[in-house]
Design a protein around this motif. Structure first.
Motif, PDB file in Angstrom:
ATOM      1  N   ARG A 216      -4.166  -6.278  -4.983  1.00 35.66           N
ATOM      2  CA  ARG A 216      -5.186  -5.447  -4.338  1.00 35.66           C
ATOM      3  C   ARG A 216      -4.557  -4.308  -3.554  1.00 35.66           C
ATOM      4  N   GLU A 217      -3.526  -4.638  -2.778  1.00 37.93           N
ATOM      5  CA  GLU A 217      -2.930  -3.623  -1.912  1.00 37.93           C
ATOM      6  C   GLU A 217      -2.304  -2.485  -2.709  1.00 37.93           C
TER       7      GLU A 217
ATOM      8  N   ARG B 214      -4.967  -0.297  -3.929  1.00 40.74           N
ATOM      9  CA  ARG B 214      -5.481   0.494  -2.803  1.00 40.74           C
ATOM     10  C   ARG B 214      -4.537   1.662  -2.504  1.00 40.74           C
TER      11      ARG B 214
ATOM     12  N   ASP C 260      -6.812  10.048  -2.986  1.00 46.11           N
ATOM     13  CA  ASP C 260      -7.638  10.591  -1.902  1.00 46.11           C
ATOM     14  C   ASP C 260      -6.909  11.704  -1.164  1.00 46.11           C
TER      15      ASP C 260
ATOM     16  N   CYS D  37      -2.714   3.267  -4.539  1.00 55.50           N
ATOM     17  CA  CYS D  37      -2.945   4.316  -5.542  1.00 55.50           C
ATOM     18  C   CYS D  37      -4.144   5.170  -5.144  1.00 55.50           C
ATOM     19  N   TYR D  38      -5.228   4.486  -4.790  1.00 57.45           N
ATOM     20  CA  TYR D  38      -6.444   5.208  -4.424  1.00 57.45           C
ATOM     21  C   TYR D  38      -6.182   6.114  -3.223  1.00 57.45           C
ATOM     22  N   GLU D  39      -5.448   5.590  -2.256  1.00 60.58           N
ATOM     23  CA  GLU D  39      -5.144   6.397  -1.080  1.00 60.58           C
ATOM     24  C   GLU D  39      -4.422   7.671  -1.468  1.00 60.58           C
TER      25      GLU D  39
ATOM     26  N   CYS E 109       1.366   3.949  -2.946  1.00 65.16           N
ATOM     27  CA  CYS E 109       0.927   5.286  -2.566  1.00 65.16           C
ATOM     28  C   CYS E 109       2.038   6.299  -2.837  1.00 65.16           C
TER      29      CYS E 109
ATOM     30  N   THR F 149      -3.231 -10.624  -2.870  1.00 60.33           N
ATOM     31  CA  THR F 149      -3.126  -9.434  -2.019  1.00 60.33           C
ATOM     32  C   THR F 149      -2.200  -8.355  -2.568  1.00 60.33           C
TER      33      THR F 149
ATOM     34  N   GLN G 218      -6.126  -9.082  -9.110  1.00 56.43           N
ATOM     35  CA  GLN G 218      -6.839  -8.613  -7.931  1.00 56.43           C
ATOM     36  C   GLN G 218      -7.226  -9.727  -6.972  1.00 56.43           C
TER      37      GLN G 218
ATOM     38  N   VAL H 208       0.841  -1.190   0.000  1.00 56.00           N
ATOM     39  CA  VAL H 208       0.000   0.000   0.000  1.00 56.00           C
ATOM     40  C   VAL H 208       0.882   1.247   0.000  1.00 56.00           C
TER      41      VAL H 208
END
Lengths: 342, 342
Positions: free
Chosen positions: A195-196, A199, A206, A201-203, A168, A192, A189, A164
DNA sequence: GGACGATGTGAAATCGATTTCAGTACTTTA
DNA sequence: TAAAGTACTGAAATCGATTTCACATCGTCC
């Protein structure tokens, strides 16, 4: 010539098999005289204790399994080195098994390890629902350490990188540099890491208060071809991205290849950030900015956990998370000189 | 749960151990009734035959060793795949051993293989005088197949690429393109591939009637750093070369790195040809012209020879020589377009 | 109907090591 | 000086499979 047994050594030295065995295992209470005679006999006959016999008695083995999905992936190569060095230092022999991400091969190898009564197995599982295949092995008394990928309904010692955070950081890097349309080529996906990283990237989006354009998020399968295809897809969009984050090394190579073929200049037309470093990432065209995972340390930690687990099977499970590191090169963020490579 | 033995299966099924063993080994003369009862018992108890016990009786093993110098070298990676696939198809499990080109590690691993009574060992030896270490293993009845490197005073089955021809082709290619001052960065001369590739270069010079400038022949050790150093040495000469042939993949990467750092344009200022292809050679800067060795086939052939040797130990030794192939890319000879990659 | 071969199963030996148990010789202690 | 260790060694059991040998049953052929 033929294979010498303990019996022959015993006869040659004029002692019993028990005594030879004691010398072999550095027992106390052996007279120097006898010890020397036995040693000489072993040398003279070129004796090598039969490990099968030994293991049969000892109920334990000095072999540990290392099950990886793909030896061509540089991350796993460094991991292998880490495991090997740590194991070698502790007199363990590593049996390397390559599954090709094929669950059947994985099952076959796990079976071998169990039949072999291996001292333990370090596994990068092929699927997140491999629990039912792993559980019986552990129940047979073989410690299991997972690396990189988690498995549902199967708690175990695990060593992994902070996916993550890595993703990020990479994404934040892109955003800070002012890129507006950032494409994500995510990995499988069902695993893990895939998926992580997504996630992460999305964080980043955000945190930086940016809305994600879902058309720019593509999901691949961690293989080179997948990175290649998805990159072409991205670049053929009406409004193509001005930067791409690719979630692993093989897909990065695919992306690079696609961009080359399309004659697209990196980073001028599109910036590129990959995941997983490679020793020659700096020699690519252009040198590739990547998130570097500590593969060697992952391997070392895995062996450490394995031995710890073997020693005390009932301790609570450990989760070791190592930090990745963003390495900035020309493909995104480093504009120092045309031929600079790091 | 705990480890189930043949005895427990026998009790569960209400038969003798011998019968269970027969079912296990697909013997003839077992009634269907009993066969099924035993099968059910095995399934119910989750029985896995103990391989140590099996091997102890059978005096043979389904494990084969593969001893390589460096898993980070792409040639050996493909080789591993070749060996693995061929072995898997024949129910052999491959134990991969990485020696780091360290003779002590190699000796340790050979000892393990012997003690393990391995079905055979495929070795890329660390030194050309490894005969005395290899001979006792073979005398203990373990077939040995050499790959890539020959060993003095140790005749054995061997699979290798035609190094002379490969290097000769590469050099001829350079000469034909009109390069006048061709530097050779050769590999370790105590190993046959190093010697043969250098010989290939000389043959090309001879055939084309060109006198060799011995100042342009440098001898390295097949490692990245070595390629890096020697390239810098070359380029700092009063009359630097206009082309370089590098005798393996790692040294090529070193050369590339050095040239990048020096800001030298490839192939405009100096052309570059390497040995050993890599999947990402086309994505380097610039795409690298190399002599490609058939690593996968080398591995497959090695297993084939191994099994043949195991079957009939007294046949004369085989020498399998596979042909390499020159892959022309931008670093020397292909000027098609700026971003073209193959 | 007796001999012979094919079929099916179990008891026990075997592979090559380790380990337990017992025994001997030699010291030390009370 | 008897009792209690201590140091050293060997015979035999053991690990979990395979294999040999022996034996039982059944069908078939002359």
């Amino acid at each position: 010539m033929a294979n010498v047994t303990i019996k022959e050594v015993a006869e040659y030295a004029g002692v019993s098999q028990a005594t030879v065995s004691r010398v072999l295992n550095h027992h106390a209470y052996i007279s120097d005289d006898v010890r020397q005679r036995v040693q000489q006999a072993m040398d003279a006959l070129g004796y090598q204790p039969n490990r099968s016999a030994r293991r049969l008695r000892a109920h334990s083995s000095d072999i540990m399994g290392l099950i990886i999905p793909d030896i061509q992936n540089h991350l796993f190569q460094t991991l292998v080195r880490g495991v090997e060095d740590a194991a070698y230092a502790r007199q363990l022999n590593v049996v390397l098994c390559n599954t090709d991400d094929n669950p059947d091969k994985q099952t076959a190898y796990l079976r071998v390890m169990q039949a072999e009564r291996a001292a333990g197995v370090v596994v990068i599982p092929t699927r997140s629902n491999d629990g039912p295949v792993l559980a019986p092995v552990r129940e047979a008394g073989i410690p299991i350490v997972l690396v990189d990928r988690e498995v549902v309904n199967f708690e175990a010692d695990i060593v992994k990188a902070d996916n993550v955070r890595g993703a990020c950081e990479a994404t934040t890097h892109l955003i800070r540099l002012g890129y507006q349309r950032i494409a994500i080529i995510a990995g499988t996906q069902s695993l893990t890491p895939g998926r992580e990283r997504l996630r992460g990237c999305y964080e980043a989006f955000d945190e930086m208060g940016i809305r994600v354009d879902s058309a720019l998020v593509k999901v691949g399968n961690f293989r080179l071809e997948s990175g290649y295809e998805l990159t072409r897809e991205c670049m053929s969009m009406a409004e193509p991205p001005d930067a791409i984050f690719v979630a692993n090394n093989l897909m990065s190579l695919g992306a690079l290849r696609a961009l080359h073929e399309l004659g697209i200049r990196i980073p001028e037309q599109v910036a590129l950030v990959g995941f997983d470093d490679m020793p020659w990432a700096g020699d690519l065209n252009p040198p590739l900015t990547t998130v570097s995972q500590p593969g060697y340390e992952l391997g070392q930690q895995a062996v450490r956990l394995l031995l710890q687990r073997a020693e005390s099977p009932d301790l609570p499970y450990n989760k070791v998370i190592l930090q990745p590191r963003l390495v900035v090169r020309r493909s995104c963020g480093a504009y120092l000189s045309v031929n600079h490579r790091d």
